[in-house]
Scaffold this active site. Structure first.
Site, PDB file in Angstrom:
ATOM      1  N   PHE A 185       0.835  -1.210   0.000  1.00 36.65           N
ATOM      2  CA  PHE A 185       0.000   0.000   0.000  1.00 36.65           C
ATOM      3  C   PHE A 185       0.868   1.258   0.000  1.00 36.65           C
ATOM      4  CE2 PHE A 185      -2.763   2.935   2.696  1.00 36.65           C
ATOM      5  CZ  PHE A 185      -3.624   3.281   1.661  1.00 36.65           C
ATOM      6  N   THR A 211       8.229  -4.912   1.742  1.00 34.87           N
ATOM      7  CA  THR A 211       8.341  -5.926   2.799  1.00 34.87           C
ATOM      8  C   THR A 211       7.213  -6.940   2.765  1.00 34.87           C
ATOM      9  OG1 THR A 211       7.325  -4.294   4.264  1.00 34.87           O
ATOM     10  CG2 THR A 211       9.715  -4.542   4.377  1.00 34.87           C
ATOM     11  N   SER A 212       6.061  -6.544   2.233  1.00 36.71           N
ATOM     12  CA  SER A 212       5.002  -7.523   2.053  1.00 36.71           C
ATOM     13  C   SER A 212       4.052  -7.044   0.971  1.00 36.71           C
ATOM     14  CB  SER A 212       4.246  -7.754   3.356  1.00 36.71           C
ATOM     15  OG  SER A 212       3.582  -6.580   3.744  1.00 36.71           O
ATOM     16  N   THR A 240       5.637  -6.661  13.368  1.00 34.47           N
ATOM     17  CA  THR A 240       6.452  -7.424  12.418  1.00 34.47           C
ATOM     18  C   THR A 240       7.059  -6.542  11.325  1.00 34.47           C
ATOM     19  OG1 THR A 240       4.313  -8.045  11.485  1.00 34.47           O
ATOM     20  CG2 THR A 240       5.477  -9.714  12.723  1.00 34.47           C
ATOM     21  N   ASP A 262       8.042  -3.427  11.747  1.00 40.80           N
ATOM     22  CA  ASP A 262       9.172  -2.753  12.403  1.00 40.80           C
ATOM     23  C   ASP A 262      10.336  -3.712  12.611  1.00 40.80           C
ATOM     24  OD1 ASP A 262       7.496  -0.512  12.583  1.00 40.80           O
ATOM     25  OD2 ASP A 262       6.666  -1.237  14.476  1.00 40.80           O
TER      26      ASP A 262
HETATM   27  P1  ATP Z   1       4.994  -1.778   7.586  1.00 39.24           P
HETATM   28  O1  ATP Z   1       3.836  -2.041   8.446  1.00 39.24           O
HETATM   29  O2  ATP Z   1       6.252  -1.567   8.309  1.00 39.24           O
HETATM   30  O3  ATP Z   1       4.763  -0.726   6.580  1.00 39.24           O
HETATM   31  P2  ATP Z   1       4.428  -4.385   6.422  1.00 39.24           P
HETATM   32  O4  ATP Z   1       2.995  -4.078   6.217  1.00 39.24           O
HETATM   33  O5  ATP Z   1       5.153  -5.099   5.336  1.00 39.24           O
HETATM   34  O6  ATP Z   1       5.301  -3.144   6.730  1.00 39.24           O
HETATM   35  P3  ATP Z   1       3.852  -6.657   7.992  1.00 39.24           P
HETATM   36  O7  ATP Z   1       2.554  -6.776   7.276  1.00 39.24           O
HETATM   37  O8  ATP Z   1       3.888  -6.844   9.442  1.00 39.24           O
HETATM   38  O9  ATP Z   1       4.541  -5.275   7.738  1.00 39.24           O
HETATM   39  O10 ATP Z   1       4.831  -7.699   7.290  1.00 39.24           O
HETATM   40  C1  ATP Z   1       6.219  -7.713   7.531  1.00 39.24           C
HETATM   41  C2  ATP Z   1       6.759  -9.106   7.459  1.00 39.24           C
HETATM   42  O11 ATP Z   1       6.206  -9.875   8.522  1.00 39.24           O
HETATM   43  C3  ATP Z   1       6.443  -9.879   6.194  1.00 39.24           C
HETATM   44  O12 ATP Z   1       7.480  -9.740   5.262  1.00 39.24           O
HETATM   45  C4  ATP Z   1       6.395 -11.318   6.698  1.00 39.24           C
HETATM   46  O13 ATP Z   1       7.699 -11.841   6.683  1.00 39.24           O
HETATM   47  C5  ATP Z   1       5.965 -11.196   8.127  1.00 39.24           C
HETATM   48  N1  ATP Z   1       4.538 -11.486   8.331  1.00 39.24           N
HETATM   49  C6  ATP Z   1       3.598 -10.642   8.831  1.00 39.24           C
HETATM   50  N2  ATP Z   1       2.416 -11.244   8.927  1.00 39.24           N
HETATM   51  C7  ATP Z   1       2.592 -12.507   8.479  1.00 39.24           C
HETATM   52  C8  ATP Z   1       1.734 -13.651   8.324  1.00 39.24           C
HETATM   53  N3  ATP Z   1       0.443 -13.621   8.652  1.00 39.24           N
HETATM   54  N4  ATP Z   1       2.278 -14.792   7.846  1.00 39.24           N
HETATM   55  C9  ATP Z   1       3.554 -14.861   7.514  1.00 39.24           C
HETATM   56  N5  ATP Z   1       4.412 -13.824   7.625  1.00 39.24           N
HETATM   57  C10 ATP Z   1       3.949 -12.673   8.098  1.00 39.24           C
HETATM   58  N1  PLP Z   2       3.748   1.866  16.370  1.00 36.06           N
HETATM   59  C1  PLP Z   2       2.638   1.860  17.142  1.00 36.06           C
HETATM   60  C2  PLP Z   2       2.504   2.804  18.285  1.00 36.06           C
HETATM   61  C3  PLP Z   2       1.638   0.943  16.878  1.00 36.06           C
HETATM   62  O1  PLP Z   2       0.528   0.971  17.630  1.00 36.06           O
HETATM   63  C4  PLP Z   2       1.778   0.039  15.790  1.00 36.06           C
HETATM   64  C5  PLP Z   2       0.744  -0.928  15.467  1.00 36.06           C
HETATM   65  O2  PLP Z   2      -0.289  -1.000  16.084  1.00 36.06           O
HETATM   66  C6  PLP Z   2       2.911   0.082  15.013  1.00 36.06           C
HETATM   67  C7  PLP Z   2       3.880   1.016  15.332  1.00 36.06           C
HETATM   68  C8  PLP Z   2       3.071  -0.765  13.787  1.00 36.06           C
HETATM   69  O3  PLP Z   2       3.627  -2.001  13.898  1.00 36.06           O
HETATM   70  P1  PLP Z   2       3.944  -2.888  12.594  1.00 36.06           P
HETATM   71  O4  PLP Z   2       3.715  -2.100  11.348  1.00 36.06           O
HETATM   72  O5  PLP Z   2       5.380  -3.258  12.716  1.00 36.06           O
HETATM   73  O6  PLP Z   2       3.005  -4.047  12.695  1.00 36.06           O
HETATM   74 MG    MG Z   3       1.337  -5.332   6.506  1.00 34.73          MG
HETATM   75 NA    NA Z   4       7.451  -2.142   5.683  1.00 34.76          NA
END
Ligand code: ATP
Ligand code: PLP
Ligand code: MG
Ligand code: NA
Ligand code: MG
Length: 296
Positions: free
Chosen positions: A148, A182-183, A220, A222
């Site tokens: 996104f 990252t995802s 995750t 972070d």
């Molecule tokens: P940010 O929130 O920092 O912008 P993000 O949306 O990529 O990044 P997450 O959705 O938490 O953050 O995903 C980061 C990583 O965590 C993924 O690359 C994956 O390795 C792992 N991850 C998170 N959720 C899952 C899941 N349900 N199953 C498997 N891996 C997961």
């Molecule tokens: N920082 C704060 C204060 C939060 O409440 C959250 C999620 O609820 C995050 C960061 C985001 O965490 P992440 O994107 O690593 O899942």
């Molecule tokens: Mg995510």
């Molecule tokens: Na990210």
């Protein structure tokens, strides 16, 4: 001086639970870094809970801390790491911090997680998007958006892998040599997409398919960015390797998290899970590569 580096990490702090600095500092320390956290907020718990309370640091207060460090000649950093930032004024001060740290160390690596939202939902003020686009992306060394966030930063909808690669190219042309989505959920697969523009040649691009666990985690994102910083410092010319290590150690941690919740009698698919960070220290320090990168 430390062997690996000294990281200034500007992120959220939660009293209980693991997001922001709580999710990033310990793993980076395990990987051998000196880590200096600045807590951009201090909340009781993360914002996914029904309630939270706490304090928010403003830009002037951030700058005050930087000046205090500067007055003692303590602004020698190898890395700056930033995550969730809630206001334009704080983000502008972060930009001043980048400039200040680079005036002390021109080789400073700025790892920026441009946190804007997830799964179609924006969780920062709209005005932040253009500040990231115009001022932050150009000074970042490594950028770790999710699907996104890439869409918001580039204006490109990511519906297939080629879209993801194209978006990385757009971001490279704006500044960062290392871009990691990252995802991304693409055709029912959870992917990490990496792109490393080493030289003026086209970037080296790869993907890692991530086995999707039927649970929702916070912290995750972070943790992922922190691990990518850590491993790409150890393997500065091999982003694939760094990403494989980061993803593999994260998967081991998530499996442990789910197992622990199940053992305690919880259904892991029903609520947002706190990651088992401390319990996974071996998998953070010396991960086994279980998720392999595939080159494009
Ligand atoms: P940010 O929130 O920092 O912008 P993000 O949306 O990529 O990044 P997450 O959705 O938490 O953050 O995903 C980061 C990583 O965590 C993924 O690359 C994956 O390795 C792992 N991850 C998170 N959720 C899952 C899941 N349900 N199953 C498997 N891996 C997961
Ligand atoms: N920082 C704060 C204060 C939060 O409440 C959250 C999620 O609820 C995050 C960061 C985001 O965490 P992440 O994107 O690593 O899942
Ligand atoms: Mg995510
Ligand atoms: Na990210
Ligand atoms: Mg996130």
């Amino acid at each position: 001086p430390s062997d690996t580096g000294r990281v200034l990490s500007i992120q959220s702090h939660t009293v209980q639970g693991y997001v922001g600095n709580k999710s990033a500092v310990f793993p980076l320390q395990l990987l051998g870094f000196d880590v200096d956290p600045i807590n951009s907020v201090q909340f009781s718990n993360h914002t996914g809970y029904p309630k939270f309370r706490g304090q928010v640091l403003n830009g002037d207060q951030l700058w005050d801390l930087i000046e205090g460090l500067g007055e003692n000649d303590l602004l020698h950093y190898t890395h700056l790491l930033t995550g969730y930032i809630g206001s334009v004024s704080f983000l502008n001060t972060v930009l001043q911090v980048v400039e200040k740290l680079r005036s002390v160390n021109p080789d400073l690596i700025y790892v920026c997680d441009p946190v804007l939202g997830d799964e179609g939902k924006l969780y920062v003020p709209q005005e932040l998007i253009s500040v990231y686009q115009q001022k932050v992306v150009p000074v970042a060394s490594m950028l770790t958006p999710n699907q996104f966030e890439v869409e918001l930063l580039t204006g490109l909808r990511i519906t297939c892998e080629q879209d993801g690669l194209k978006a990385c190219n757009i971001l490279h042309s704006a500044g960062p040599r290392k871009v990691i989505i990252t995802s991304a959920l693409i055709q029912d697969k959870l992917l990490l997409i990496g792109s490393y523009k080493k030289t003026e040649e086209p970037p080296e691009q790869f993907k890692i398919e991530i086995p999707k666990i039927p649970a929702y985690f916070t912290g995750t994102g972070d943790l992922t960015t922190a691990l990518l910083l850590g491993w790409s410092n150890k393997y500065p010319d091999n982003l694939e390797k760094a990403a494989e290590l980061a993803v593999s150690s994260l998967q081991a941690l998530l499996r442990r998290t789910v197992e622990d919740y199940k053992r305690a009698g919880f259904d892991p698919s029903t609520s947002s899970l706190e990651i088992r960070l401390i319990q996974s220290q071996d998998e953070i320090k010396s991960p086994q590569v279980t998720c392999n990168a595939v080159k494009y």
